[in-house]
Scaffold this motif. Structure first.
Motif, PDB file in Angstrom:
ATOM      1  N   GLU A  47      50.589  74.382  46.985  1.00 10.76           N
ATOM      2  CA  GLU A  47      49.462  74.134  47.921  1.00 10.76           C
ATOM      3  C   GLU A  47      49.348  75.281  48.937  1.00 10.76           C
ATOM      4  O   GLU A  47      48.250  75.655  49.344  1.00 10.76           O
ATOM      5  CB  GLU A  47      49.659  72.794  48.614  1.00 10.76           C
ATOM      6  CG  GLU A  47      49.293  71.600  47.744  1.00 10.76           C
ATOM      7  CD  GLU A  47      47.810  71.608  47.311  1.00 10.76           C
ATOM      8  OE1 GLU A  47      47.539  71.300  46.134  1.00 10.76           O
ATOM      9  OE2 GLU A  47      46.941  71.949  48.154  1.00 10.76           O
TER      10      GLU A  47
ATOM     11  N   LYS B 144      47.865  78.145  47.090  1.00  9.46           N
ATOM     12  CA  LYS B 144      46.423  77.882  46.872  1.00  9.46           C
ATOM     13  C   LYS B 144      45.619  78.424  48.053  1.00  9.46           C
ATOM     14  O   LYS B 144      44.582  79.060  47.887  1.00  9.46           O
ATOM     15  CB  LYS B 144      46.184  76.376  46.703  1.00  9.46           C
ATOM     16  CG  LYS B 144      44.752  76.022  46.312  1.00  9.46           C
ATOM     17  CD  LYS B 144      44.462  74.548  46.464  1.00  9.46           C
ATOM     18  CE  LYS B 144      45.036  73.706  45.371  1.00  9.46           C
ATOM     19  NZ  LYS B 144      44.677  72.276  45.478  1.00  9.46           N
TER      20      LYS B 144
ATOM     21  N   LYS C 249      42.996  81.497  47.755  1.00  8.99           N
ATOM     22  CA  LYS C 249      41.590  81.260  48.141  1.00  8.99           C
ATOM     23  C   LYS C 249      41.128  82.327  49.126  1.00  8.99           C
ATOM     24  O   LYS C 249      40.006  82.832  49.056  1.00  8.99           O
ATOM     25  CB  LYS C 249      41.480  79.862  48.777  1.00  8.99           C
ATOM     26  CG  LYS C 249      40.089  79.266  48.733  1.00  8.99           C
ATOM     27  CD  LYS C 249      40.138  77.797  49.099  1.00  8.99           C
ATOM     28  CE  LYS C 249      38.733  77.252  49.343  1.00  8.99           C
ATOM     29  NZ  LYS C 249      38.773  75.963  50.066  1.00  8.99           N
TER      30      LYS C 249
ATOM     31  N   SER D  63      46.141  76.877  39.266  1.00 11.37           N
ATOM     32  CA  SER D  63      46.490  75.458  39.077  1.00 11.37           C
ATOM     33  C   SER D  63      48.011  75.338  39.019  1.00 11.37           C
ATOM     34  O   SER D  63      48.718  76.334  38.836  1.00 11.37           O
ATOM     35  CB  SER D  63      45.878  74.936  37.776  1.00 11.37           C
ATOM     36  OG  SER D  63      46.415  75.652  36.666  1.00 11.37           O
TER      37      SER D  63
END
Ligand SMILES: NC(=O)c1ccc[n+]([C@@H]2O[C@H](COP(=O)([O-])OP(=O)(O)OC[C@H]3O[C@@H](n4cnc5c(N)ncnc54)[C@H](O)[C@@H]3O)[C@@H](O)[C@H]2O)c1
Ligand SMILES: O=P(O)(O)OC[C@H]1O[C@H](O[C@H]2[C@H](O)[C@@H](O)[C@@H](O)O[C@@H]2CO)[C@H](O)[C@@H](O)[C@@H]1O
Ligand SMILES: [Mn+2]
Length: 440
Positions: free
Chosen positions: A50, A53, A57, A66
Motif C-alpha cells: 500500500e 502504491k 501513483k 498490484s
C-alpha cells in the motif's frame, strides 16, 4: 522500447521499497509496464504494497501495480521474477543465530549451522516459486537473491537444472564499492575484477581500472591497515557491519595476494566471532530493531498521509545490479557480472558440479562464465570442505536424512566436533518443526 512486467516474490521484504525506488530510477534503461508483489504473508505484504502504491501513483502512474498472495495472479504475464523471500522471517533468523551460540558456535544468517538451518527452510520456498514461474510464465527469468544463496543455488542446480534462474549476491557489490573508494574511483563500475569462490566464500585476485592499471597495490596498502573501512576513524553504518569490514584486515592476512569476501571471517576466525557475540542479542535483533522497524514505520506513515514524503524510504542504489542483470538478459548486453553458476571447468582444478561465484558475461541466453584456471591449495581446501557441506544439506533435504544433515553440520569449519554438531542439530530440528521436512 519494450516495457517489462516484474513480480517481486517476497513483496513484504524490508528490501522491497528500496528496490521499487531503484526500479523507478532506472526506467530509462529498464522500462516497466507492470509491477506485482507476491508473498505468502498477506498482512505483511499489504503494508509494504500500500505504501509502494502511493509512491508509484506519484512517480509512475502508467505502471500497472498490484499485489497478491495468489500464485496464478502473481506469476501470470511476467518477464522477470525478482525473488527475495525469507522463509520463517526474522523470528527464525533469530533462532538460526542464537541456537548455535548456545553451543559456543558461530550463529550467523547464512554461515555455519544457522545458514544450514536457513537453507533447509529456503529450498522448498524457492523451488515453489520457480515452479509457479514456469507454470504461469514459462518464458520468464528468475533473478534470485533469497538466501542462503549458496545452498539455494545448489538446490536449483540439482533439482531444477533447466530452469531460467540466476542466483546473485550483493556482498561483492558492497565490498567493491569500498575498494573503489579506497582506490580513489567514483564508482566500482570503473573497476574490472577477477574473483572466484562459493557464495559468501570468495576472493578477488585482480582489480584494474578502466585503463588496465593494477589497483591491487594501492588497495592492499589500505586493507593491510584498515580492512575495508575506506577512511580511518569514525564510520557511519551499523557497528556490527563496521566490525566486519574492519576484520577483513585479519582475513586478508591469510592470503595477502588476494582480497577476501568478508564472510570468510566466520570460517577463519570463529573463535573471534563467538567471543564478540551476544547470545541474547544477535544481528537478527539489530535488523528487527532498525531496518525492519524503519521500513514498516515509514510505510505506515506513507499510507496514513497518502504521500511518499511522509516516510523515509531510501532508494537501494546498490540493488541496481538487479537491473544490470535484467537488462543484460533483456537486451543481450553481455554485461560482466559475478553470478553463482555451475563451475563446469571454469575453475579447472575444482568440482565441475559445484556452484561457484565467478565473473560471467550475461546475455539473452543467460550467463557465460569466464575461465578462472587453477586455484591455490589453501582456497581449494577451504572450498572443497564448504561445498561438501552445501551439497550434503541439499541431499539431506531431498532424502529427509538426519544423518546427512548431521554430517553437513559436522563438516562445517565453524563446528568443533560431531557431538557439538548433533546437539545443535537436535535443537534446530525442534525450532524448525514447521518448516523442515521431517528427518528420518
Ligand atoms: N543475495 C543477497 O546478497 C541478499 C542481500 C540482501 C538480502 N537478501 C535476502 O533477501 C531476502 C529478504 O530479506 P529481508 O531481510 O527483507 O526479509 P523479510 O523477512 O523482511 O522479507 C521476506 C519476505 O518473504 C516472505 N516469504 C517468506 N516465505 C515465503 C514463501 N514461501 N513464499 C512467498 N513469500 C515468502 C515473507 O513473508 C516476507 O514478507 C532474505 O532471504 C535475505 O537473506 C539476499
Ligand atoms: O544483516 P543484514 O540483514 O543487514 O545483511 C545480511 C546481508 O548482507 C549482505 O548484503 C548486504 C550488502 O552486502 C551490503 O553492501 C549492504 O548493502 O546491505 C546488504 C543487506 O544488508 C549479504 O550479501 C546478504 O546475503 C545478507 O543477507
Ligand atoms: Mn549475499
Amino acid at each position: 522500447m519494450k516495457k517489462f512486467s516484474v513480480v517481486v516474490a517476497g513483496g513484504g521484504s524490508t528490501f522491497t521499497p528500496g528496490i521499487v525506488l531503484m526500479l523507478l530510477a532506472n526506467q530509462e534503461r529498464f522500462p516497466l509496464r507492470a509491477i506485482k508483489f507476491y508473498d505468502n504473508d498477506g498482512a505483511r505484504q499489504e503494508i509494504v504494497a500500500e505504501a509502494c502504491k502511493v509512491i508509484l501513483k506519484e512517480q509512475a502512474p502508467d505502471i500497472e501495480f498490484s499485489y497478491t498472495t495468489d500464485p496464478k495472479a502473481a506469476f501470470t504475464d511476467v518477464d522477470f521474477v525478482m525473488a527475495h523471500i525469507r522463509v520463517g522471517k526474522y523470528p527464525m533468523r533469530e533462532k538460526d543465530e542464537k541456537i548455535p551460540l548456545r553451543h559456543g558456535v558461530v550463529g550467523q544468517e547464512t554461515c555455519g549451522p544457522g545458514g544450514i538451518a536457513y537453507g533447509m527452510r529456503s529450498i522448498g520456498g524457492v523451488l515453489e516459486i520457480v515452479d509457479y514461474m514456469e507454470k504461469y510464465s514459462p518464458n520468464a527469468w528468475m533473478l534470485n537473491y533469497s538466501n542462503p544463496a549458496a545452498i539455494v543455488a545448489e538446490a536449483t542446480r540439482r533439482l531444477r537444472p533447466h530452469s531460467k534462474i540466476l542466483n546473485i549476491c550483493d556482498m561483492p557489490i558492497g565490498i567493491e564499492g569500498r575498494m573503489a573508494e579506497i582506490a580513489g574511483l567514483k564508482s566500482r563500475k570503473e573497476m574490472r575484477v577477477r574473483y572466484y569462490g562459493l557464495n559468501h566464500f570468495g576472493w578477488w585476485t585482480s582489480i584494474e581500472d578502466a585503463h588496465g592499471n593494477d589497483l591491487m597495490p594501492k588497495i592492499r596498502e589500505h586493507v593491510a591497515k584498515y580492512g575495508y573501512v575506506p577512511h580511518t576513524g569514525e564510520q557511519g553504518g551499523e557497528a556490527s557491519w563496521n566490525d566486519t569490514f574492519a576484520k577483513a584486515k585479519d582475513v586478508w592476512a591469510l592470503d595477502p595476494s588476494t582480497f577476501p569476501n568478508t564472510y570468510l571471517k566466520y570460517y577463519l576466525y570463529p573463535d573471534y566471532v563467538v567471543a564478540h557475540a551476544n547470545p541474547q542479542h544477535t544481528r537478527a535483533n539489530e535488523v528487527m530493531e532498525h531496518r525492519e522497524k524503519h521500513v514498516f514505520s515509514s510505510c505506515a506513515a506513507i499510507i496514513e498521509a497518502g504521500k511518499s514524503s511522509a516516510g523515509e524510504l531510501e532508494i537501494d542504489e546498490h540493488a541496481s545490479y538487479i537491473v544490470d542483470l535484467a537488462t543484460a538478459i533483456a537486451f543481450n548486453t553481455q554485461a560482466r557480472m559475478l553470478l553463482i553458476v555451475p563451475n563446469e571447468g571454469a575453475i579447472s582444478n575444482f568440482d565441475p558440479q559445484a556452484m561457484v561465484e565467478i565473473p560471467c558475461l550475461v546475455g539473452s541466453s543467460g550467463p557465460e562464465p569466464l575461465t578462472v584456471g587453477k586455484i591455490p591449495l589453501f582456497q581449494h581446501g577451504l572450498m572443497s570442505q564448504q561445498v561438501a557441506v552445501e551439497k550434503l544439506v541439499v541431499e539431506a533435504w531431498v532424502e529427509k536424512s538426519y544423518l546427512k544433515l548431521w554430517q553437513a553440520i559436522t563438516l562445517s569449519k565453524t563446528v568443533p566436533s560431531a557431538s557439538v554438531a548433533k546437539a545443535i542439530l537436535d535443537d534446530l530440528i525442534v525450532a524448525n518443526k514447521d518448516y523442515w521436512p521431517e528427518l528420518k
